[in-house]
Design a protein around this motif. Structure first.
Motif, PDB file in Angstrom:
ATOM      1  N   SER A  31      43.053  47.639  43.463  1.00 22.20           N
ATOM      2  CA  SER A  31      43.920  47.210  42.273  1.00 22.20           C
ATOM      3  C   SER A  31      44.198  48.472  41.249  1.00 22.20           C
ATOM      4  CB  SER A  31      43.185  45.959  42.043  1.00 22.20           C
ATOM      5  OG  SER A  31      44.069  45.375  40.969  1.00 22.20           O
ATOM      6  N   ARG A  52      44.966  48.647  38.488  1.00 29.12           N
ATOM      7  CA  ARG A  52      44.200  48.446  36.979  1.00 29.12           C
ATOM      8  C   ARG A  52      42.821  48.562  37.104  1.00 29.12           C
ATOM      9  NH1 ARG A  52      48.664  47.852  33.420  1.00 29.12           N
ATOM     10  NH2 ARG A  52      50.582  46.714  34.375  1.00 29.12           N
ATOM     11  N   TYR A  68      44.272  40.143  36.426  1.00 31.42           N
ATOM     12  CA  TYR A  68      45.341  39.301  36.359  1.00 31.42           C
ATOM     13  C   TYR A  68      45.815  39.564  34.942  1.00 31.42           C
ATOM     14  CZ  TYR A  68      48.564  35.482  36.263  1.00 31.42           C
ATOM     15  OH  TYR A  68      49.737  34.635  36.633  1.00 31.42           O
ATOM     16  N   ARG A  99      45.535  42.058  33.029  1.00 34.21           N
ATOM     17  CA  ARG A  99      45.909  43.329  32.530  1.00 34.21           C
ATOM     18  C   ARG A  99      47.344  43.417  32.919  1.00 34.21           C
ATOM     19  NH1 ARG A  99      40.693  47.018  34.195  1.00 34.21           N
ATOM     20  NH2 ARG A  99      39.192  46.033  32.559  1.00 34.21           N
ATOM     21  N   GLU A 100      47.773  42.517  33.494  1.00 31.28           N
ATOM     22  CA  GLU A 100      49.057  42.659  33.934  1.00 31.28           C
ATOM     23  C   GLU A 100      50.103  41.940  32.803  1.00 31.28           C
ATOM     24  OE1 GLU A 100      50.710  43.931  36.640  1.00 31.28           O
ATOM     25  OE2 GLU A 100      48.948  44.432  37.837  1.00 31.28           O
ATOM     26  N   SER A 119      53.152  34.493  40.959  1.00 29.90           N
ATOM     27  CA  SER A 119      51.883  35.360  40.686  1.00 29.90           C
ATOM     28  C   SER A 119      51.029  35.553  42.178  1.00 29.90           C
ATOM     29  CB  SER A 119      51.004  34.792  39.634  1.00 29.90           C
ATOM     30  OG  SER A 119      51.714  34.864  38.321  1.00 29.90           O
TER      31      SER A 119
END
Lengths: 319, 250
Positions: A89, A91, B18, B20-21, B76
């Motif tokens: 991922s 991030r 999640y 961080r989006e 999402s």
């Protein structure tokens, strides 16, 4: 020596394209085993069948006594995998990735020690997509090692790395083997296979064309070595032709090239020159390499790796 | 491997990813409360015979729960799942001893928990700013919310399973989500929609979420919404079965 990987008559096709066509070999405990060949030769398909990530069409595979097709999860608890194409991922931070992966294994290594050892400690807070190509590969090795594996699989580990990072990876792989782990790697750099591997399997168009130590493979070519040095133009090197093992001598301008065979060739040339009080300026010896072995076995040169030695395009974002 | 520890740790990491989006976080936690504040300050929350004596905010909060459920489930979840496949994140997880079902379970749990958090944020805003009425049984409302959310997550992962790329997952998911929200009474209360639209909307899963959540919110029992519950159960089970057949890890 204990056999840890056993592959018999492995076959795998994608539609009408045969990727692996009847490959058999064994890997021994504690060795660095390399599978070399150009892109598309079937290396990744073979390694992924051994890891249990792909089902072969036919053939028998045993890894640590287990069938990867049926006991894939139990097997993957005892091996470490670095994938040619794999990602996290974007991030996810370095330290989070290690913390997460320790939960997947029964006897994980200490993530902190691994971070230090792989030079990732100062990058621990960086997200995956902020890492340079070299750091991503280090992270993938860390994730492959976190489960304390008996066998480590490295698929095209150094592709896309600059020469400095590549050499650092070679040292690391040797260290990992020194801990008693078996290493199975694939590469399309012949130099890498020659420098790093105890035994090399050359694969071409889905078939195994040779398997031996790099030295034996090169010796089996029976190819000539070349001793090259620079002369004063007054010097006539023709007397060197009489030395045992020398087949011919070429003198072009200042450059002298002596062709010949045998382990003592260099010693004889040096001795003969010294006996006449001549200095050997800029002397170097060119031996045949695995590259020449590949060319002789397949009739085609490996593609030049030149373009891929360029630093990974995202390395500029590393700091 | 301690299975429970692996599941909890992966779920926790997925929740952090999640959050961080920014776009996903905005639409999950801020968009519905902002709509409520906007329309609540324009129309107020006075009792209105059109809504059976309730106010605009009283009927909008359960309907907007449907907006959050559809956004997470249909936008999402497909984008996240298809992206993880496309960028070989799924392949990296498959190369560990983690069972594939556990990866799926952690992701479903993550989508469920972020939807729940978004719903709680919306309810808090409705309560504090508009003194929203609530006449339902909290347990039934929670159960209805959970069924609805799981059905939409299953539908979203099915979208990811059948489309080739993350881009197509995004396109399919957004078209499905926006058409359901527009026609299903999530944005505009069904009382204001023409009957021709309501005829089509009967076949959209979100319509049943909104109808059921509004009913449970106003004090109806699950028995009054057996049709909606049945419809959503079929969506959940059919999506799960089709996903198991069609899902590709790379």
């Amino acid at each position: 020596m204990r056999v840890v990987i056993e592959v018999q008559e492995l076959r795998k096709a994608y539609g009408s394209r045969v990727a692996v066509d009847g490959v058999s070999f064994e890997v021994y405990e504690g060795e660095i085993f390399g599978m070399v060949g150009p892109n598309g030769a079937g290396k990744t398909t073979t390694i992924e069948c051994i890891e249990g990530l792909r089902q072969p069409d036919s053939g028998r595979i045993r890894v640590l006594g287990m069938d990867p097709g049926r006991q894939g999860r139990a097997l993957r608890a005892r091996i470490g995998i670095q994938l040619q194409e794999g990602a996290l991922s974007h991030r996810l931070r370095v330290e989070e990735a290690l913390w997460l992966f320790t939960a997947f294994y029964p006897r994980p290594l200490d993530p902190e020690t691994l971070l230090q050892r792989l030079g990732l400690a100062e990058h621990r807070r960086k997200a995956f997509d902020q890492l340079s190509g070299g750091l991503k590969q280090r992270l993938f090795i860390a994730l492959a090692l976190i489960g304390n594996p008996e066998i480590l699989f490295l698929d095209e580990l150094t592709t896309g790395l600059d020469p400095h990072a590549r050499r650092a990876m070679w040292d690391l792989v040797q260290e990992i083997r020194a801990e008693g782990r078996t290493v199975f790697l694939t590469t399309h750099y012949m130099e890498e296979a020659e420098r790093l591997c105890d035994r090399v399997a050359i694969i071409d168009r889905g078939r195994l064309v040779a398997l031996d130590t790099p030295e034996n493979l090169i010796r089996s070519l029976g190819a000539e070595q070349r001793v090259i040095f620079t002369r004063d133009t007054a010097f006539d090197p023709s007397f060197l032709t009489d030395l045992p093992g020398v087949s011919r001598v070429e003198a072009i301008g200042e450059r002298v090239v002596i062709y010949g065979r045998g382990d003592s060739l260099v010693g004889r040339v040096v001795e003969a020159m010294a006996a006449r009080g001549m200095a050997l300026r800029d002397m170097r010896v060119e031996r045949p390499t695995l590259e020449d072995v590949y060319l002789a076995l397949t009739g085609r040169p490996m593609e030049t790796p030149g373009q891929e030695i360029l630093p990974a395009s995202n390395s500029g974002r590393s700091r | 491997m301690n299975a429970m520890r692996a599941l909890i740790r992966l779920t926790w990491i997925e929740i952090r990813m999640y959050l961080r989006e920014p776009v996903a976080a905005f639409f999950t936690f801020a968009f519905a409360p902002m709509m409520l504040i906007l329309f609540g300050s324009i129309f107020g929350n006075q009792p209105n015979p059109l809504y059976g004596g309730r106010g605009m905010v009283d009927v909008s909060v359960p309907a907007y729960l449907g907006v959050i459920i559809a956004t997470v489930g249909l936008i999402s979840a497909p984008i996240g799942t298809a992206t993880a496949r496309e960028f070989k994140v799924l392949k990296r997880f498959r190369a560990t001893p983690l069972p594939t079902w556990m990866y799926m379970a952690a992701n479903i749990l993550m989508y469920y928990l972020v939807t729940l958090l978004g719903g709680i944020a919306l309810v808090i805003v409705g309560r504090w700013l508009f003194h929203m009425r609530f006449d339902g049984n909290p347990l039934w409302v929670w159960a209805g919310f959970t069924l609805s959310t799981l059905a939409f997550i299953a539908l979203g992962i099915l979208i990811a399973a059948v489309v080739p790329t993350a881009r197509t997952a995004q396109a399919v998911g957004m078209i499905a989500a926006f058409s359901m929200m527009a026609l299903g009474g999530a944005w505009v209360p069904r009382e204001m929609l023409p009957s021709s639209v309501l005829q089509i909307a009967r076949w959209l899963p979100l319509t049943h979420v909104v109808t059921m959540m509004r009913g449970l919110w106003a004090g109806a029992s699950p028995g009054d919404h057996m049709g909606d519950i049945g419809f959503l159960l079929v969506v959940l089970i059919a999506s799960a079965l089709l996903t198991i057949r069609a899902f590709r890890w790379e």
